[in-house]
Motif scaffolding. Structure first.
Motif, PDB file in Angstrom:
ATOM      1  N   LEU A 107     -19.734 -54.323  73.181  1.00  0.00           N
ATOM      2  CA  LEU A 107     -19.387 -54.958  71.916  1.00  0.00           C
ATOM      3  C   LEU A 107     -18.093 -54.377  71.351  1.00  0.00           C
ATOM      4  O   LEU A 107     -17.227 -55.105  70.869  1.00  0.00           O
ATOM      5  CB  LEU A 107     -20.521 -54.808  70.904  1.00  0.00           C
ATOM      6  N   GLY A 108     -17.937 -53.063  71.428  1.00  0.00           N
ATOM      7  CA  GLY A 108     -16.727 -52.430  70.924  1.00  0.00           C
ATOM      8  C   GLY A 108     -15.487 -52.853  71.691  1.00  0.00           C
ATOM      9  O   GLY A 108     -14.424 -53.060  71.112  1.00  0.00           O
ATOM     10  N   HIS A 109     -15.616 -53.016  73.016  1.00  0.00           N
ATOM     11  CA  HIS A 109     -14.475 -53.463  73.819  1.00  0.00           C
ATOM     12  C   HIS A 109     -14.075 -54.884  73.446  1.00  0.00           C
ATOM     13  O   HIS A 109     -12.895 -55.218  73.388  1.00  0.00           O
ATOM     14  CB  HIS A 109     -14.797 -53.382  75.306  1.00  0.00           C
ATOM     15  N   ARG A 110     -15.069 -55.731  73.199  1.00  0.00           N
ATOM     16  CA  ARG A 110     -14.784 -57.114  72.815  1.00  0.00           C
ATOM     17  C   ARG A 110     -14.133 -57.155  71.428  1.00  0.00           C
ATOM     18  O   ARG A 110     -13.190 -57.913  71.193  1.00  0.00           O
ATOM     19  CB  ARG A 110     -16.068 -57.930  72.812  1.00  0.00           C
ATOM     20  N   LEU A 111     -14.620 -56.347  70.508  1.00  0.00           N
ATOM     21  CA  LEU A 111     -14.064 -56.323  69.155  1.00  0.00           C
ATOM     22  C   LEU A 111     -12.655 -55.742  69.145  1.00  0.00           C
ATOM     23  O   LEU A 111     -11.816 -56.145  68.335  1.00  0.00           O
ATOM     24  CB  LEU A 111     -14.962 -55.503  68.226  1.00  0.00           C
ATOM     25  N   ASN A 112     -12.377 -54.796  70.036  1.00  0.00           N
ATOM     26  CA  ASN A 112     -11.055 -54.178  70.090  1.00  0.00           C
ATOM     27  C   ASN A 112      -9.977 -55.199  70.450  1.00  0.00           C
ATOM     28  O   ASN A 112      -8.817 -55.034  70.067  1.00  0.00           O
ATOM     29  CB  ASN A 112     -11.056 -53.029  71.095  1.00  0.00           C
ATOM     30  N   GLY A 113     -10.342 -56.250  71.153  1.00  0.00           N
ATOM     31  CA  GLY A 113      -9.384 -57.289  71.506  1.00  0.00           C
ATOM     32  C   GLY A 113      -9.014 -58.197  70.348  1.00  0.00           C
ATOM     33  O   GLY A 113      -8.114 -59.040  70.473  1.00  0.00           O
ATOM     34  N   LYS A 114      -9.679 -58.042  69.213  1.00  0.00           N
ATOM     35  CA  LYS A 114      -9.392 -58.876  68.045  1.00  0.00           C
ATOM     36  C   LYS A 114      -8.327 -58.270  67.140  1.00  0.00           C
ATOM     37  O   LYS A 114      -8.006 -58.827  66.110  1.00  0.00           O
ATOM     38  CB  LYS A 114     -10.669 -59.086  67.228  1.00  0.00           C
ATOM     39  N   LEU A 115      -7.797 -57.128  67.517  1.00  0.00           N
ATOM     40  CA  LEU A 115      -6.763 -56.459  66.725  1.00  0.00           C
ATOM     41  C   LEU A 115      -5.412 -56.656  67.385  1.00  0.00           C
ATOM     42  O   LEU A 115      -5.233 -56.351  68.563  1.00  0.00           O
ATOM     43  CB  LEU A 115      -7.070 -54.959  66.609  1.00  0.00           C
ATOM     44  N   LYS A 116      -4.452 -57.147  66.626  1.00  0.00           N
ATOM     45  CA  LYS A 116      -3.080 -57.334  67.100  1.00  0.00           C
ATOM     46  C   LYS A 116      -2.177 -56.561  66.145  1.00  0.00           C
ATOM     47  O   LYS A 116      -2.199 -56.797  64.936  1.00  0.00           O
ATOM     48  CB  LYS A 116      -2.675 -58.815  67.088  1.00  0.00           C
ATOM     49  N   VAL A 117      -1.393 -55.635  66.677  1.00  0.00           N
ATOM     50  CA  VAL A 117      -0.537 -54.786  65.848  1.00  0.00           C
ATOM     51  C   VAL A 117       0.914 -54.987  66.268  1.00  0.00           C
ATOM     52  O   VAL A 117       1.225 -54.950  67.464  1.00  0.00           O
ATOM     53  CB  VAL A 117      -0.920 -53.293  65.985  1.00  0.00           C
ATOM     54  N   TYR A 118       1.793 -55.177  65.288  1.00  0.00           N
ATOM     55  CA  TYR A 118       3.213 -55.409  65.551  1.00  0.00           C
ATOM     56  C   TYR A 118       4.062 -54.489  64.692  1.00  0.00           C
ATOM     57  O   TYR A 118       3.761 -54.243  63.524  1.00  0.00           O
ATOM     58  CB  TYR A 118       3.575 -56.876  65.281  1.00  0.00           C
ATOM     59  N   ARG A 119       5.150 -53.993  65.288  1.00  0.00           N
ATOM     60  CA  ARG A 119       6.032 -53.040  64.641  1.00  0.00           C
ATOM     61  C   ARG A 119       6.771 -53.654  63.454  1.00  0.00           C
ATOM     62  O   ARG A 119       6.892 -53.042  62.403  1.00  0.00           O
ATOM     63  CB  ARG A 119       7.033 -52.515  65.661  1.00  0.00           C
ATOM     64  N   GLY A 120       7.295 -54.837  63.582  1.00  0.00           N
ATOM     65  CA  GLY A 120       8.063 -55.479  62.517  1.00  0.00           C
ATOM     66  C   GLY A 120       7.218 -56.455  61.712  1.00  0.00           C
ATOM     67  O   GLY A 120       5.989 -56.481  61.791  1.00  0.00           O
ATOM     68  N   SER A 121       7.914 -57.301  60.948  1.00  0.00           N
ATOM     69  CA  SER A 121       7.206 -58.247  60.087  1.00  0.00           C
ATOM     70  C   SER A 121       6.931 -59.581  60.783  1.00  0.00           C
ATOM     71  O   SER A 121       6.254 -60.440  60.223  1.00  0.00           O
ATOM     72  CB  SER A 121       8.008 -58.497  58.809  1.00  0.00           C
ATOM     73  N   GLU A 122       7.446 -59.765  61.990  1.00  0.00           N
ATOM     74  CA  GLU A 122       7.230 -61.012  62.731  1.00  0.00           C
ATOM     75  C   GLU A 122       6.077 -60.867  63.715  1.00  0.00           C
ATOM     76  O   GLU A 122       5.903 -59.814  64.321  1.00  0.00           O
ATOM     77  CB  GLU A 122       8.505 -61.399  63.490  1.00  0.00           C
ATOM     78  N   HIS A 123       5.297 -61.955  63.861  1.00  0.00           N
ATOM     79  CA  HIS A 123       4.206 -61.974  64.834  1.00  0.00           C
ATOM     80  C   HIS A 123       4.077 -63.386  65.395  1.00  0.00           C
ATOM     81  O   HIS A 123       4.455 -64.354  64.740  1.00  0.00           O
ATOM     82  CB  HIS A 123       2.892 -61.510  64.207  1.00  0.00           C
ATOM     83  N   PRO A 124       3.559 -63.537  66.621  1.00  0.00           N
ATOM     84  CA  PRO A 124       3.477 -64.853  67.260  1.00  0.00           C
ATOM     85  C   PRO A 124       2.203 -65.633  66.949  1.00  0.00           C
ATOM     86  O   PRO A 124       1.874 -66.560  67.677  1.00  0.00           O
ATOM     87  CB  PRO A 124       3.545 -64.505  68.748  1.00  0.00           C
ATOM     88  N   HIS A 125       1.483 -65.296  65.887  1.00  0.00           N
ATOM     89  CA  HIS A 125       0.201 -65.929  65.604  1.00  0.00           C
ATOM     90  C   HIS A 125       0.259 -66.868  64.396  1.00  0.00           C
ATOM     91  O   HIS A 125      -0.723 -67.027  63.684  1.00  0.00           O
ATOM     92  CB  HIS A 125      -0.875 -64.859  65.381  1.00  0.00           C
ATOM     93  N   HIS A 126       1.403 -67.495  64.167  1.00  0.00           N
ATOM     94  CA  HIS A 126       1.540 -68.405  63.027  1.00  0.00           C
ATOM     95  C   HIS A 126       0.721 -69.682  63.218  1.00  0.00           C
ATOM     96  O   HIS A 126       0.310 -70.301  62.247  1.00  0.00           O
ATOM     97  CB  HIS A 126       3.015 -68.756  62.803  1.00  0.00           C
ATOM     98  N   ALA A 127       0.490 -70.078  64.466  1.00  0.00           N
ATOM     99  CA  ALA A 127      -0.257 -71.307  64.727  1.00  0.00           C
ATOM    100  C   ALA A 127      -1.717 -71.195  64.294  1.00  0.00           C
ATOM    101  O   ALA A 127      -2.361 -72.202  64.018  1.00  0.00           O
ATOM    102  CB  ALA A 127      -0.198 -71.656  66.215  1.00  0.00           C
ATOM    103  N   GLN A 128      -2.238 -69.963  64.193  1.00  0.00           N
ATOM    104  CA  GLN A 128      -3.627 -69.769  63.759  1.00  0.00           C
ATOM    105  C   GLN A 128      -3.770 -69.830  62.245  1.00  0.00           C
ATOM    106  O   GLN A 128      -4.872 -69.739  61.733  1.00  0.00           O
ATOM    107  CB  GLN A 128      -4.147 -68.421  64.267  1.00  0.00           C
ATOM    108  N   GLN A 129      -2.682 -69.978  61.525  1.00  0.00           N
ATOM    109  CA  GLN A 129      -2.653 -70.058  60.065  1.00  0.00           C
ATOM    110  C   GLN A 129      -3.426 -68.893  59.421  1.00  0.00           C
ATOM    111  O   GLN A 129      -4.424 -69.088  58.729  1.00  0.00           O
ATOM    112  CB  GLN A 129      -3.223 -71.395  59.587  1.00  0.00           C
TER     113      GLN A 129
END
Length: 146
Positions: free
Chosen positions: A116-138
């Motif tokens: 369960l912890g391994h699956r949950l760990n995949g739900k975190l996305k961390v980015y250095r700057g203010s831009e990220h590629p997940h805008h389509a998920q609103q």
């Protein structure tokens, strides 16, 4: 006395995306907010053994803060697997070189161990700057007090 059973499909139905701005916020506050959302503890359908949480995107990881004297005293430690290969990195150096890793390690420490912890760990996305590629998920913004 009847107990309600929450199926895995029902728990995953309402998954949302959240954005956390880590600029000027301590690592621990970012990590607790992210871990709470990833686990799904903010939902009324929370079940400890079900992956019912949401996705979290952390931006501005390079501007995250360490409180007190943790830049000098906190030590990130890992072992390479070879004899005598214990690697230690001070907190200040970790924030300069790889601030994403510092946030990922803090969140991982707050998630359960195992499958369960391994699956949950995949739900975190961390980015250095203010831009990220997940805008389509609103994603919605999650505010954290500093």
């Amino acid at each position: 006395m009847s107990t309600k059973f929450v199926s895995t499909e029902a728990a995953r139905e309402g998954q949302k995306w959240w954005v956390i701005d880590a600029a000027g916020v301590p690592v621990g506050r970012v990590a607790t907010a992210a871990a709470t959302v990833i686990r799904g503890k903010h939902k009324p359908t929370y079940t400890p053994n079900v992956d019912g949480g949401d996705f979290v995107v952390v931006v501005n990881a390079d501007k995250v803060a360490l409180t007190g004297s943790k830049k000098a005293t906190k030590v990130y430690t890992h072992h390479t697997g070879f004899i005598g290969s214990l690697k230690q990195v001070p907190g200040g150096e970790m924030l300069e070189k790889n601030p994403e890793r510092a946030i990922e390690l803090a969140v991982r420490g707050m998630l359960p161990e195992g499958v369960l912890g391994h699956r949950l760990n995949g739900k975190l996305k961390v980015y250095r700057g203010s831009e990220h590629p997940h805008h389509a998920q609103q994603p919605e913004t999650l505010t954290i007090s500093k």
